[in-house]
Design a protein around this motif. Structure first.
Motif, PDB file in Angstrom:
ATOM      1  N   PHE A  84       0.841  -1.265  -0.046  1.00  0.00           N
ATOM      2  CA  PHE A  84       0.096  -0.220  -0.147  1.00  0.00           C
ATOM      3  C   PHE A  84       1.154   1.271   0.108  1.00  0.00           C
ATOM      4  O   PHE A  84       0.600   2.182  -0.896  1.00  0.00           O
ATOM      5  CB  PHE A  84      -0.991  -0.024   1.172  1.00  0.00           C
ATOM      6  CG  PHE A  84      -1.561   1.365   1.426  1.00  0.00           C
ATOM      7  CD1 PHE A  84      -2.711   1.650   0.422  1.00  0.00           C
ATOM      8  CD2 PHE A  84      -1.382   2.267   2.284  1.00  0.00           C
ATOM      9  CE1 PHE A  84      -3.561   2.931   0.738  1.00  0.00           C
ATOM     10  CE2 PHE A  84      -2.004   3.375   2.568  1.00  0.00           C
ATOM     11  CZ  PHE A  84      -3.053   3.861   1.586  1.00  0.00           C
ATOM     12  N   TYR A  85       1.857   1.266   0.928  1.00  0.00           N
ATOM     13  CA  TYR A  85       2.866   2.398   0.761  1.00  0.00           C
ATOM     14  C   TYR A  85       3.398   2.849  -0.495  1.00  0.00           C
ATOM     15  O   TYR A  85       3.486   4.005  -0.803  1.00  0.00           O
ATOM     16  CB  TYR A  85       3.963   2.244   1.926  1.00  0.00           C
ATOM     17  CG  TYR A  85       4.844   3.256   2.037  1.00  0.00           C
ATOM     18  CD1 TYR A  85       4.526   4.457   2.824  1.00  0.00           C
ATOM     19  CD2 TYR A  85       5.922   3.338   1.398  1.00  0.00           C
ATOM     20  CE1 TYR A  85       5.345   5.537   2.713  1.00  0.00           C
ATOM     21  CE2 TYR A  85       6.823   4.493   1.530  1.00  0.00           C
ATOM     22  CZ  TYR A  85       6.624   5.329   2.109  1.00  0.00           C
ATOM     23  OH  TYR A  85       7.348   6.618   2.112  1.00  0.00           O
ATOM     24  N   PHE A  86       4.102   1.761  -0.965  1.00  0.00           N
ATOM     25  CA  PHE A  86       4.340   2.155  -2.267  1.00  0.00           C
ATOM     26  C   PHE A  86       3.405   2.313  -3.559  1.00  0.00           C
ATOM     27  O   PHE A  86       3.804   2.851  -4.430  1.00  0.00           O
ATOM     28  CB  PHE A  86       5.496   1.088  -2.873  1.00  0.00           C
ATOM     29  CG  PHE A  86       7.023   1.261  -2.097  1.00  0.00           C
ATOM     30  CD1 PHE A  86       7.593   2.407  -2.520  1.00  0.00           C
ATOM     31  CD2 PHE A  86       7.314   0.502  -0.848  1.00  0.00           C
ATOM     32  CE1 PHE A  86       8.991   2.390  -1.775  1.00  0.00           C
ATOM     33  CE2 PHE A  86       8.388   0.799  -0.384  1.00  0.00           C
ATOM     34  CZ  PHE A  86       9.267   1.938  -0.778  1.00  0.00           C
ATOM     35  N   ALA A  87       2.170   1.855  -3.284  1.00  0.00           N
ATOM     36  CA  ALA A  87       1.198   2.078  -4.408  1.00  0.00           C
ATOM     37  C   ALA A  87       0.805   3.595  -4.047  1.00  0.00           C
ATOM     38  O   ALA A  87       0.708   4.208  -5.166  1.00  0.00           O
ATOM     39  CB  ALA A  87      -0.154   1.100  -4.310  1.00  0.00           C
ATOM     40  N   CYS A  88       0.813   3.903  -3.126  1.00  0.00           N
ATOM     41  CA  CYS A  88       0.525   5.429  -2.823  1.00  0.00           C
ATOM     42  C   CYS A  88       1.857   6.256  -3.407  1.00  0.00           C
ATOM     43  O   CYS A  88       1.396   7.281  -3.894  1.00  0.00           O
ATOM     44  CB  CYS A  88       0.520   5.814  -1.204  1.00  0.00           C
ATOM     45  SG  CYS A  88      -1.085   5.060  -0.564  1.00  0.00           S
ATOM     46  N   GLU A  89       2.981   5.859  -3.002  1.00  0.00           N
ATOM     47  CA  GLU A  89       4.217   6.603  -3.616  1.00  0.00           C
ATOM     48  C   GLU A  89       3.761   6.467  -5.053  1.00  0.00           C
ATOM     49  O   GLU A  89       4.160   7.690  -5.943  1.00  0.00           O
ATOM     50  CB  GLU A  89       5.462   6.068  -3.361  1.00  0.00           C
ATOM     51  CG  GLU A  89       5.736   6.089  -1.927  1.00  0.00           C
ATOM     52  CD  GLU A  89       6.080   7.413  -1.548  1.00  0.00           C
ATOM     53  OE1 GLU A  89       7.033   8.086  -1.927  1.00  0.00           O
ATOM     54  OE2 GLU A  89       5.310   8.081  -0.723  1.00  0.00           O
ATOM     55  N   ASP A  90       3.597   5.486  -5.917  1.00  0.00           N
ATOM     56  CA  ASP A  90       3.364   5.467  -7.436  1.00  0.00           C
ATOM     57  C   ASP A  90       2.364   6.558  -7.635  1.00  0.00           C
ATOM     58  O   ASP A  90       2.540   7.284  -8.722  1.00  0.00           O
ATOM     59  CB  ASP A  90       3.208   3.989  -7.599  1.00  0.00           C
ATOM     60  CG  ASP A  90       3.112   3.900  -9.185  1.00  0.00           C
ATOM     61  OD1 ASP A  90       3.971   4.363 -10.115  1.00  0.00           O
ATOM     62  OD2 ASP A  90       1.861   3.377  -9.692  1.00  0.00           O
ATOM     63  N   TYR A  91       1.342   6.465  -7.109  1.00  0.00           N
ATOM     64  CA  TYR A  91       0.215   7.180  -7.322  1.00  0.00           C
ATOM     65  C   TYR A  91       0.532   8.699  -7.252  1.00  0.00           C
ATOM     66  O   TYR A  91      -0.155   9.446  -8.186  1.00  0.00           O
ATOM     67  CB  TYR A  91      -1.053   6.647  -6.094  1.00  0.00           C
ATOM     68  CG  TYR A  91      -2.128   7.685  -6.355  1.00  0.00           C
ATOM     69  CD1 TYR A  91      -3.230   7.402  -7.404  1.00  0.00           C
ATOM     70  CD2 TYR A  91      -2.556   8.804  -5.647  1.00  0.00           C
ATOM     71  CE1 TYR A  91      -4.232   8.356  -7.599  1.00  0.00           C
ATOM     72  CE2 TYR A  91      -3.551   9.586  -5.648  1.00  0.00           C
ATOM     73  CZ  TYR A  91      -4.673   9.366  -6.634  1.00  0.00           C
ATOM     74  OH  TYR A  91      -5.587  10.023  -6.927  1.00  0.00           O
ATOM     75  N   ARG A  92       1.324   9.149  -6.124  1.00  0.00           N
ATOM     76  CA  ARG A  92       1.511  10.421  -6.272  1.00  0.00           C
ATOM     77  C   ARG A  92       2.526  11.035  -7.365  1.00  0.00           C
ATOM     78  O   ARG A  92       2.483  12.139  -7.505  1.00  0.00           O
ATOM     79  CB  ARG A  92       2.156  10.699  -4.814  1.00  0.00           C
ATOM     80  CG  ARG A  92       2.632  12.192  -4.451  1.00  0.00           C
ATOM     81  CD  ARG A  92       3.092  12.465  -3.052  1.00  0.00           C
ATOM     82  NE  ARG A  92       2.349  11.901  -1.870  1.00  0.00           N
ATOM     83  CZ  ARG A  92       2.455  10.993  -1.107  1.00  0.00           C
ATOM     84  NH1 ARG A  92       3.605  10.321  -1.273  1.00  0.00           N
ATOM     85  NH2 ARG A  92       1.448  10.599  -0.168  1.00  0.00           N
ATOM     86  N   ALA A 119      -8.921   6.382 -11.884  1.00  0.00           N
ATOM     87  CA  ALA A 119      -8.921   5.006 -12.258  1.00  0.00           C
ATOM     88  C   ALA A 119      -8.043   4.342 -11.100  1.00  0.00           C
ATOM     89  O   ALA A 119      -7.952   3.453 -10.496  1.00  0.00           O
ATOM     90  CB  ALA A 119      -8.645   4.680 -13.464  1.00  0.00           C
ATOM     91  N   LYS A 120      -6.699   5.261 -11.069  1.00  0.00           N
ATOM     92  CA  LYS A 120      -5.727   4.613 -10.072  1.00  0.00           C
ATOM     93  C   LYS A 120      -5.889   4.622  -8.658  1.00  0.00           C
ATOM     94  O   LYS A 120      -5.891   3.700  -7.954  1.00  0.00           O
ATOM     95  CB  LYS A 120      -4.352   5.344 -10.456  1.00  0.00           C
ATOM     96  CG  LYS A 120      -3.671   5.139 -11.520  1.00  0.00           C
ATOM     97  CD  LYS A 120      -2.454   5.807 -11.820  1.00  0.00           C
ATOM     98  CE  LYS A 120      -1.309   4.962 -11.512  1.00  0.00           C
ATOM     99  NZ  LYS A 120       0.011   5.751 -11.393  1.00  0.00           N
ATOM    100  N   ALA A 121      -6.671   5.719  -8.371  1.00  0.00           N
ATOM    101  CA  ALA A 121      -7.513   5.851  -6.775  1.00  0.00           C
ATOM    102  C   ALA A 121      -8.335   4.708  -6.651  1.00  0.00           C
ATOM    103  O   ALA A 121      -8.383   4.081  -5.373  1.00  0.00           O
ATOM    104  CB  ALA A 121      -7.954   7.125  -6.993  1.00  0.00           C
ATOM    105  N   GLN A 122      -9.196   4.508  -7.503  1.00  0.00           N
ATOM    106  CA  GLN A 122     -10.260   3.537  -7.209  1.00  0.00           C
ATOM    107  C   GLN A 122      -9.445   2.050  -7.038  1.00  0.00           C
ATOM    108  O   GLN A 122      -9.866   1.325  -6.306  1.00  0.00           O
ATOM    109  CB  GLN A 122     -11.079   3.309  -8.443  1.00  0.00           C
ATOM    110  CG  GLN A 122     -12.545   2.681  -8.065  1.00  0.00           C
ATOM    111  CD  GLN A 122     -13.345   3.194  -7.087  1.00  0.00           C
ATOM    112  OE1 GLN A 122     -13.337   4.112  -6.816  1.00  0.00           O
ATOM    113  NE2 GLN A 122     -13.507   2.314  -6.009  1.00  0.00           N
ATOM    114  N   THR A 123      -8.493   1.672  -7.929  1.00  0.00           N
ATOM    115  CA  THR A 123      -7.893   0.356  -7.950  1.00  0.00           C
ATOM    116  C   THR A 123      -7.221   0.384  -6.569  1.00  0.00           C
ATOM    117  O   THR A 123      -7.172  -0.679  -5.938  1.00  0.00           O
ATOM    118  CB  THR A 123      -6.738   0.443  -8.975  1.00  0.00           C
ATOM    119  OG1 THR A 123      -7.379   0.569 -10.348  1.00  0.00           O
ATOM    120  CG2 THR A 123      -5.952  -0.742  -9.044  1.00  0.00           C
ATOM    121  N   ILE A 124      -6.588   1.449  -6.199  1.00  0.00           N
ATOM    122  CA  ILE A 124      -5.750   1.696  -4.715  1.00  0.00           C
ATOM    123  C   ILE A 124      -6.777   1.145  -3.638  1.00  0.00           C
ATOM    124  O   ILE A 124      -6.670   0.453  -2.773  1.00  0.00           O
ATOM    125  CB  ILE A 124      -4.937   2.748  -4.357  1.00  0.00           C
ATOM    126  CG1 ILE A 124      -3.642   2.634  -5.499  1.00  0.00           C
ATOM    127  CG2 ILE A 124      -4.524   2.830  -3.113  1.00  0.00           C
ATOM    128  CD1 ILE A 124      -3.164   3.820  -5.401  1.00  0.00           C
TER     129      ILE A 124
END
Length: 189
Positions: free
Chosen positions: A83-91, A101-106
């Protein structure tokens, strides 16, 4: 109506605990040996000792991150680092059209009520994040990501440093003269 774990026979619960411990041990040993050696390279003793200085230094090291992730997998809590790195990637998302779409996936993967890798955050943080999903921005997961970072820094990271995983990596690390002196000094203290 579900009565919870109390309704299960003690022998079943004990066996489940034994299996979890055994699987965790197997995962820990196999992941230590394969994940944290990339090719013939492996972390130096100096690098392993640097991980003790701060959680941030551990995460910034490719071998440290690998070892910590293997440790979390062995403890069945890898969703935190994922989750931490998914958020980093999202940012780092440049296209605002991709944000929803990315936010919904996370959200669906880590926060939603039926999330397959649900993270452990309090109800208030979950509500804030759910509200942020109405208009996803680059900061919509900041509160939840901070909670998970602090959980890992205050709970998982100290356990990692005390774990056989870390001690084994330190013993098997590539020696360097500076690090060897540091290890010898630590043993005499």
């Amino acid at each position: 109506m579900c009565k919870g774990l109390e309704s299960l026979p003690n022998s079943f619960l004990e066996r489940a605990k034994e299996l979890k411990a055994m699987l965790g041990s197997i995962l820990q040993n196999s992941l230590n040996q394969s994940w944290c050696k990339i090719g013939k390279n492996k972390a130096t003793v100096e690098e392993c000792l640097m991980w003790k200085e701060s959680f941030e230094k551990l995460l910034s090291s490719k071998y440290g991150l690998c070892a910590f992730t293997a440790f979390l997998v062995s403890e069945f809590s890898e969703e935190n680092i994922l989750f931490y790195f998914a958020c980093e990637d999202y940012r780092r998302t440049k296209s605002t059209t991709k944000l929803p779409a990315k936010a919904q996936t996370i959200y669906d993967k880590f926060i939603g009520s039926d999330a397959p890798r649900e993270i452990n955050i309090d109800h208030e943080t979950r509500d804030i994040t759910r509200a942020n999903m109405l208009a996803p921005s680059l900061s919509c997961f900041d509160s939840a990501q901070h909670k998970i970072y602090m959980l890992m820094a205050k709970d998982c990271y100290p356990r990692f440093l005390r774990s056989p995983t870390y001690r084994d990596l330190l013993c098997r690390a590539k020696p360097s003269t500076k690090a060897t002196r540091q290890l010898e000094q630590q043993k005499t203290v």
